[in-house]
Design an enzyme around this catalytic site. Structure first.
Site, mmCIF file in Angstrom:
data_model
loop_
_atom_site.group_PDB
_atom_site.id
_atom_site.type_symbol
_atom_site.label_atom_id
_atom_site.label_comp_id
_atom_site.label_asym_id
_atom_site.label_seq_id
_atom_site.Cartn_x
_atom_site.Cartn_y
_atom_site.Cartn_z
ATOM 1 N N PRO A 276 0.891 -1.205 -0.016
ATOM 2 C CA PRO A 276 0.130 0.036 0.045
ATOM 3 C C PRO A 276 0.884 1.233 0.011
ATOM 4 O O PRO A 276 1.876 1.114 0.582
ATOM 5 C CB PRO A 276 -0.708 -0.133 1.337
ATOM 6 C CG PRO A 276 0.221 -0.978 2.206
ATOM 7 C CD PRO A 276 0.808 -1.693 1.297
ATOM 8 N N ARG A 314 -1.554 16.349 -9.575
ATOM 9 C CA ARG A 314 -2.539 15.358 -9.926
ATOM 10 C C ARG A 314 -3.923 15.994 -10.544
ATOM 11 O O ARG A 314 -4.469 15.400 -11.312
ATOM 12 C CB ARG A 314 -3.112 14.851 -8.629
ATOM 13 C CG ARG A 314 -1.816 14.062 -7.838
ATOM 14 C CD ARG A 314 -2.300 13.267 -6.524
ATOM 15 N NE ARG A 314 -2.984 11.881 -7.143
ATOM 16 C CZ ARG A 314 -4.182 11.896 -7.197
ATOM 17 N NH1 ARG A 314 -5.161 12.947 -6.632
ATOM 18 N NH2 ARG A 314 -5.082 10.933 -7.621
ATOM 19 N N TYR A 318 -4.616 14.126 -13.985
ATOM 20 C CA TYR A 318 -5.437 13.037 -13.792
ATOM 21 C C TYR A 318 -7.166 13.635 -13.800
ATOM 22 O O TYR A 318 -8.257 12.764 -13.444
ATOM 23 C CB TYR A 318 -5.427 12.204 -12.806
ATOM 24 C CG TYR A 318 -3.807 11.692 -12.513
ATOM 25 C CD1 TYR A 318 -3.681 10.494 -13.468
ATOM 26 C CD2 TYR A 318 -3.261 11.797 -11.343
ATOM 27 C CE1 TYR A 318 -2.169 10.094 -13.356
ATOM 28 C CE2 TYR A 318 -2.211 11.481 -11.294
ATOM 29 C CZ TYR A 318 -1.499 10.322 -12.265
ATOM 30 O OH TYR A 318 -0.140 10.050 -11.916
ATOM 31 N N CYS A 346 2.073 29.299 -16.339
ATOM 32 C CA CYS A 346 1.651 29.853 -17.721
ATOM 33 C C CYS A 346 0.985 28.713 -18.334
ATOM 34 O O CYS A 346 1.401 28.497 -19.664
ATOM 35 C CB CYS A 346 2.731 30.587 -18.312
ATOM 36 S SG CYS A 346 3.222 32.005 -17.470
ATOM 37 N N GLU A 347 0.065 28.161 -18.028
ATOM 38 C CA GLU A 347 -0.785 27.186 -18.781
ATOM 39 C C GLU A 347 -2.134 26.979 -18.314
ATOM 40 O O GLU A 347 -2.241 27.094 -17.017
ATOM 41 C CB GLU A 347 -0.219 26.119 -19.489
ATOM 42 C CG GLU A 347 0.402 25.079 -18.299
ATOM 43 C CD GLU A 347 1.048 23.911 -18.837
ATOM 44 O OE1 GLU A 347 0.370 23.018 -19.324
ATOM 45 O OE2 GLU A 347 2.383 23.860 -18.942
HETATM 46 N N1 LLP Z 1 2.693 -1.635 -6.066
HETATM 47 C C1 LLP Z 1 3.007 -1.395 -7.349
HETATM 48 C C2 LLP Z 1 3.613 -2.262 -8.190
HETATM 49 C C3 LLP Z 1 2.523 -0.005 -7.765
HETATM 50 O O1 LLP Z 1 2.626 0.264 -9.204
HETATM 51 C C4 LLP Z 1 1.926 0.817 -7.112
HETATM 52 C C5 LLP Z 1 1.339 2.219 -7.549
HETATM 53 C C6 LLP Z 1 1.622 0.617 -5.571
HETATM 54 C C7 LLP Z 1 2.138 -0.667 -5.298
HETATM 55 C C8 LLP Z 1 0.949 1.413 -4.680
HETATM 56 O O2 LLP Z 1 -0.394 1.751 -4.928
HETATM 57 P P1 LLP Z 1 -1.376 2.378 -4.164
HETATM 58 O O3 LLP Z 1 -1.477 1.682 -2.767
HETATM 59 O O4 LLP Z 1 -0.448 3.705 -3.774
HETATM 60 O O5 LLP Z 1 -2.332 2.586 -5.018
HETATM 61 N N2 LLP Z 1 0.503 9.162 -9.491
HETATM 62 C C9 LLP Z 1 -0.820 8.272 -9.687
HETATM 63 C C10 LLP Z 1 -0.646 6.932 -8.871
HETATM 64 C C11 LLP Z 1 0.337 6.147 -9.576
HETATM 65 C C12 LLP Z 1 0.225 4.482 -8.926
HETATM 66 C C13 LLP Z 1 1.411 3.803 -9.382
HETATM 67 N N3 LLP Z 1 1.593 2.579 -8.760
HETATM 68 C C14 LLP Z 1 -1.619 9.185 -8.879
HETATM 69 O O6 LLP Z 1 -1.365 10.378 -8.335
HETATM 70 O O7 LLP Z 1 -3.074 9.069 -8.511
#
Ligand code: LLP
Length: 426
Positions: A276, A314, A318, A346-347
């Site tokens: 996590p 973000r 997204y 500036c965007e």
């Molecule tokens: N394990 C692996 C192999 C991953 O690729 C990720 C996240 C995690 C664990 C952790 O996932 P979490 O529990 O945090 O959901 N930048 C994006 C999120 C990218 C997540 C990439 N991988 C955002 O700001 O929403």
């Protein structure tokens, strides 16, 4: 639940009034709550209690060394995806034996580094990676502990840019090929296959895709065992979503996720590992910013902050929603206004919220972006030559700068002008 609450009309981080941090460190600044990080880590511990388990915090969510040290002291292992993250975990005091290494594009140098620091597990994403790792390990007279990441072809029902478990995504090995790849792993001199790995995406707000993926992993594990492989660990990845908007229905809790894990893979006698990131760090952080100016446009009112898309990307990347609240608690029933909340970059993409009802805001007011502790500071840049946003960790009534804001001079000093251009212009 987090520890960012109004007290005596002012938003606090634990026992520290946020204006105090703004005065001492300036804005924009990320502020993290140690108590919230701790609480969220414990929720996962409780969710998996009774099962042999490992919690490998996804360093990518928030990789500040102080955050890593805090989690490491609670017993967390670390899920890493680059040499840099491995070095961060080690620097934070996490031994190699509690680090796993994930990622679709590990280089030979990174694999060698990971072997040399005695990493616990490589989550291997392709056959060429498996072959390369075997060669590097065998040359050292070693066998690399491996879990093969499988792609269960499950729709995670999250934002397309952070879904990873569909066949069309670059991640993992198709389930249909898994047995073949494990057979190959067994024949390689530098590999010891110890587990199965899966991660289907991030910010999942529904448990059903996890259920489908975990059932497929359970089925595969039984098949692999029947074929003679000693599968003793399952790494189920991360991905549990968090509430970004207070008004929405809350996503499932770690407790529900734990119950699902027990139900789907709990009878296999495997150690259950999870990775996590967001749920531990997300609601443990805010981005504190100040209103530079309020500008009346054609039929629109813009609140211009000193934070921008380079500090929190973000929303731009997204279309993510972050609650934005004034640090001075609005009077109950105070008349609100509908505003666009933007940064100075500036965007037009540098927009945090469109047509958002807000209590009245004026120049100089402080605001906090909630739920900014994960994928906030780690994704920050210096776009528009804005120095990298600093970070503060609050612990009770004390706060420490855990990453200082670089001065503009320090930022410029990283560039060099080659000799042939040494003579200054004009
Ligand atoms: N394990 C692996 C192999 C991953 O690729 C990720 C996240 C995690 C664990 C952790 O996932 P979490 O529990 O945090 O959901 N930048 C994006 C999120 C990218 C997540 C990439 N991988 C955002 O700001 O929403």
């Amino acid at each position: 639940m987090d520890h960012f609450l109004y007290r005596d009309g002012t938003l606090h981080a634990e026992d520290v009034p946020l204006p105090e941090i703004a005065r001492a460190v300036g804005t924009p600044v990320y502020v993290y709550s140690a108590a919230t990080l701790t609480r969220h880590y414990r929720l996962f511990e409780e969710a998996l209690s009774g099962l042999p388990n490992g919690i490998f915090y996804a360093v990518k969510a928030n990789s500040n060394l102080a955050v890593l040290r805090l989690l490491a002291r609670l017993g967390a292992g670390m899920d890493t995806v680059s040499a840099g993250e491995i070095m961060r975990a080690l620097r934070a005091g996490v031994p190699g034996a509690r680090i796993v290494f994930s990622g679709v594009g590990k280089t030979a140098e990174e694999l060698a580094l990971a072997l040399d620091v005695g990493i616990r597990q490589f989550n291997v994403e392709s056959e060429p990676e498996l072959e390369l790792l075997s060669r590097i390990a065998a040359a050292r007279g070693r066998r690399a502990p491996v879990a093969i990441r499988v792609n269960p072809d499950v729709d995670a029902r999250t934002h397309a840019k952070i879904a990873t478990g569909k066949a069309e995504n670059k991640f993992g090995i198709p389930l249909s090929r898994a047995c073949e790849v494990y057979a190959r792993a067994a024949a390689l001199p530098g590999i010891e296959a110890v587990g199965v790995d899966v991660h289907i995406g991030s910010q999942l707000t529904d448990l059903a895709p996890f259920e489908l993926a975990f059932r497929r992993v359970a089925e595969l594990t039984r098949r692999l065992r029947a074929e003679g492989h000693d599968i003793r660990r399952l790494d189920l990845g991360g991905g549990l979503g968090i509430p970004y908007a207070r008004d929405n229905a809350p996503p499932p809790l770690p407790f529900d996720y734990g119950a699902l894990i027990r139900r789907t893979v709990g009878d296999l006698g495997c150690e259950i590992d999870i990775e996590p990131g967001r749920l531990i760090a997300g609601n443990a952080g805010i981005l504190l910013a100040r209103v530079i100016r309020v500008k009346q446009g054609e039929g629109r009112r813009f609140v211009i902050l000193d934070a921008a898309m380079n500090d929190l990307i973000r929303p731009a990347l997204y279309d993510a929603h972050h609650d934005i609240v004034p640090v001075a608690e609005p009077a109950p029933g105070a008349a609100g206004e509908i505003v666009d909340i933007v940064g100075p970059v500036c965007e037009t993409g540098d927009t945090f919220a469109r047509a958002r009802p807000m209590p009245p805001l004026a120049e100089g007011d402080l605001v906090a972006f909630r739920t900014a502790g994960a994928y906030g500071a780690v994704m920050a840049s210096e776009y528009n030559s804005r120095p990298l946003v600093p970070e503060v960790l609050v612990h009770g009534d004390q706060f420490d700068v855990v990453r200082a804001r670089p001065s503009i001079e320090e930022m410029l000093d990283r560039d060099t002008i080659p000799g042939w251009l040494a003579e200054s212009a004009g």
